[in-house]
Motif scaffolding. Structure first.
Motif, PDB file in Angstrom:
ATOM      1  N   ASP A   4       0.899  -1.483  -0.542  1.00  0.00           N
ATOM      2  CA  ASP A   4      -0.192   0.037  -0.021  1.00  0.00           C
ATOM      3  C   ASP A   4       0.919   0.993   0.195  1.00  0.00           C
ATOM      4  N   THR A   5       2.299   1.342   0.580  1.00  0.00           N
ATOM      5  CA  THR A   5       2.668   2.418   0.868  1.00  0.00           C
ATOM      6  C   THR A   5       3.034   3.112  -1.059  1.00  0.00           C
ATOM      7  N   ILE A   6       3.522   1.680  -1.780  1.00  0.00           N
ATOM      8  CA  ILE A   6       4.352   2.108  -3.155  1.00  0.00           C
ATOM      9  C   ILE A   6       2.634   2.660  -4.034  1.00  0.00           C
ATOM     10  N   LYS A   7       1.353   2.002  -3.633  1.00  0.00           N
ATOM     11  CA  LYS A   7       0.701   2.296  -4.077  1.00  0.00           C
ATOM     12  C   LYS A   7       0.281   3.482  -4.107  1.00  0.00           C
ATOM     13  N   ASN A   8       0.137   3.762  -3.102  1.00  0.00           N
ATOM     14  CA  ASN A   8      -0.037   5.586  -2.244  1.00  0.00           C
ATOM     15  C   ASN A   8       0.383   6.474  -2.725  1.00  0.00           C
ATOM     16  N   GLU A   9       2.213   5.835  -2.815  1.00  0.00           N
ATOM     17  CA  GLU A   9       2.873   6.583  -3.580  1.00  0.00           C
ATOM     18  C   GLU A   9       3.098   7.010  -5.088  1.00  0.00           C
ATOM     19  N   LEU A  10       2.882   6.052  -5.825  1.00  0.00           N
ATOM     20  CA  LEU A  10       2.091   6.337  -6.590  1.00  0.00           C
ATOM     21  C   LEU A  10       1.110   7.357  -6.732  1.00  0.00           C
ATOM     22  N   THR A  11      -0.231   6.510  -6.356  1.00  0.00           N
ATOM     23  CA  THR A  11      -1.508   7.920  -6.786  1.00  0.00           C
ATOM     24  C   THR A  11      -1.277   8.772  -6.737  1.00  0.00           C
ATOM     25  N   ALA A  12       0.008   9.655  -5.497  1.00  0.00           N
ATOM     26  CA  ALA A  12       0.054  10.458  -4.996  1.00  0.00           C
ATOM     27  C   ALA A  12       0.863  11.528  -6.224  1.00  0.00           C
ATOM     28  N   ARG A  13       1.463  10.868  -7.241  1.00  0.00           N
ATOM     29  CA  ARG A  13       2.036  11.416  -7.889  1.00  0.00           C
ATOM     30  C   ARG A  13       1.606  11.524  -8.973  1.00  0.00           C
ATOM     31  N   ALA A  38       8.909   3.642 -13.755  1.00  0.00           N
ATOM     32  CA  ALA A  38      10.019   2.756 -13.392  1.00  0.00           C
ATOM     33  C   ALA A  38       9.414   1.922 -12.275  1.00  0.00           C
ATOM     34  N   LEU A  39       9.542   3.028 -11.319  1.00  0.00           N
ATOM     35  CA  LEU A  39       8.653   2.559  -9.822  1.00  0.00           C
ATOM     36  C   LEU A  39       7.583   1.160  -9.795  1.00  0.00           C
ATOM     37  N   ALA A  40       6.798   0.976 -10.777  1.00  0.00           N
ATOM     38  CA  ALA A  40       5.882   0.421 -10.421  1.00  0.00           C
ATOM     39  C   ALA A  40       6.539  -0.338 -11.937  1.00  0.00           C
ATOM     40  N   HIS A  41       7.335  -0.585 -11.906  1.00  0.00           N
ATOM     41  CA  HIS A  41       8.203  -1.746 -12.863  1.00  0.00           C
ATOM     42  C   HIS A  41       9.264  -3.061 -11.742  1.00  0.00           C
ATOM     43  N   ARG A  42       9.643  -1.520 -11.323  1.00  0.00           N
ATOM     44  CA  ARG A  42      10.181  -2.260 -10.235  1.00  0.00           C
ATOM     45  C   ARG A  42       9.031  -3.260  -9.180  1.00  0.00           C
ATOM     46  N   SER A  43       8.303  -2.697  -7.917  1.00  0.00           N
ATOM     47  CA  SER A  43       7.300  -3.338  -8.225  1.00  0.00           C
ATOM     48  C   SER A  43       6.549  -4.189  -7.915  1.00  0.00           C
ATOM     49  N   GLY A  44       6.461  -4.669  -9.141  1.00  0.00           N
ATOM     50  CA  GLY A  44       5.932  -5.638 -10.509  1.00  0.00           C
ATOM     51  C   GLY A  44       4.439  -5.106 -10.096  1.00  0.00           C
ATOM     52  N   MET A  45       4.519  -4.347 -10.815  1.00  0.00           N
ATOM     53  CA  MET A  45       2.978  -3.482 -10.965  1.00  0.00           C
ATOM     54  C   MET A  45       2.505  -3.470 -12.660  1.00  0.00           C
ATOM     55  N   ARG A  46       2.525  -4.697 -12.902  1.00  0.00           N
ATOM     56  CA  ARG A  46       2.319  -4.725 -14.897  1.00  0.00           C
ATOM     57  C   ARG A  46       0.832  -3.668 -15.224  1.00  0.00           C
ATOM     58  N   PRO A  47       0.509  -4.168 -14.741  1.00  0.00           N
ATOM     59  CA  PRO A  47      -0.657  -3.447 -15.782  1.00  0.00           C
ATOM     60  C   PRO A  47      -0.590  -1.300 -15.135  1.00  0.00           C
ATOM     61  N   TRP A  71      -5.722   9.504 -19.185  1.00  0.00           N
ATOM     62  CA  TRP A  71      -5.205   9.172 -19.543  1.00  0.00           C
ATOM     63  C   TRP A  71      -4.345   8.814 -17.618  1.00  0.00           C
ATOM     64  N   LEU A  72      -4.764  10.136 -17.009  1.00  0.00           N
ATOM     65  CA  LEU A  72      -4.084   9.653 -15.743  1.00  0.00           C
ATOM     66  C   LEU A  72      -4.948   9.001 -14.970  1.00  0.00           C
ATOM     67  N   ASP A  73      -6.215   8.755 -14.927  1.00  0.00           N
ATOM     68  CA  ASP A  73      -7.599   8.623 -14.503  1.00  0.00           C
ATOM     69  C   ASP A  73      -7.060   7.122 -14.209  1.00  0.00           C
ATOM     70  N   LEU A  74      -6.925   6.631 -15.942  1.00  0.00           N
ATOM     71  CA  LEU A  74      -6.540   4.810 -16.042  1.00  0.00           C
ATOM     72  C   LEU A  74      -5.681   4.904 -15.346  1.00  0.00           C
ATOM     73  N   LEU A  75      -4.503   5.285 -15.440  1.00  0.00           N
ATOM     74  CA  LEU A  75      -2.853   5.350 -14.157  1.00  0.00           C
ATOM     75  C   LEU A  75      -3.511   4.627 -13.305  1.00  0.00           C
ATOM     76  N   ARG A  76      -4.189   5.595 -11.795  1.00  0.00           N
ATOM     77  CA  ARG A  76      -4.469   5.175 -11.323  1.00  0.00           C
ATOM     78  C   ARG A  76      -5.595   4.595 -10.777  1.00  0.00           C
ATOM     79  N   ASP A  77      -6.237   3.651 -11.841  1.00  0.00           N
ATOM     80  CA  ASP A  77      -6.989   2.891 -11.477  1.00  0.00           C
ATOM     81  C   ASP A  77      -5.159   1.387 -11.986  1.00  0.00           C
ATOM     82  N   ALA A  78      -5.413   1.663 -12.817  1.00  0.00           N
ATOM     83  CA  ALA A  78      -3.647  -0.026 -13.010  1.00  0.00           C
ATOM     84  C   ALA A  78      -3.180   0.479 -11.324  1.00  0.00           C
ATOM     85  N   VAL A  79      -3.039   1.294 -11.042  1.00  0.00           N
ATOM     86  CA  VAL A  79      -1.925   1.676 -10.276  1.00  0.00           C
ATOM     87  C   VAL A  79      -2.941   0.821  -8.642  1.00  0.00           C
ATOM     88  N   GLY A  80      -3.815   0.702  -8.375  1.00  0.00           N
ATOM     89  CA  GLY A  80      -4.751  -0.047  -7.690  1.00  0.00           C
ATOM     90  C   GLY A  80      -5.634  -1.089  -8.164  1.00  0.00           C
TER      91      GLY A  80
END
Length: 102
Positions: A4-13, A38-47, A71-80
């Motif tokens: 969740d820490t990584i997801k929260n960081e990405l969502t904030a970004r 890059a952070l998503a890749h390192r964290s295994g967040m493939r979508p 696009w950012l809405d779709l990215l936020r969804d993929a992060v989650g």
């Protein structure tokens, strides 16, 4: 799988990028999206990686304003997304293709 820490960081970004759409140059936005990818890749967040790559292509094509926010809405969804398998990536690829090509 990302915690969740990584997801929260990405969502904030993503939120910070959204606030800068229309203010920052597309190249600056692309740089920030690349950092998210890059952070998503390192964290295994493939979508999220899949959508970030498509968003970078959209920026390179000159998309701006509301299109980037969508696009950012779709990215936020993929992060989650809880799913990180190839089928989930395929679903996000299809959503990206619809955004790109209608």
């Amino acid at each position: 799988m990302a915690d969740d820490t990584i997801k929260n960081e990405l969502t904030a970004r993503i939120g910070r990028i959204g606030a800068r759409v229309g203010i920052d140059r597309p190249a600056d936005l692309a740089h920030e999206i690349d950092r998210i990818r890059a952070l998503a890749h390192r964290s295994g967040m493939r979508p999220a990686v899949t959508v970030a790559q498509a968003l970078e292509m959209g920026l390179a094509r000159g998309e701006c304003g509301p299109l980037i926010r969508a696009w950012l809405d779709l990215l936020r969804d993929a992060v989650g997304s809880e799913r990180q398998d190839e089928a989930a990536c395929d679903t996000y690829r299809a959503a990206c293709a619809v955004r790109m090509f209608g």
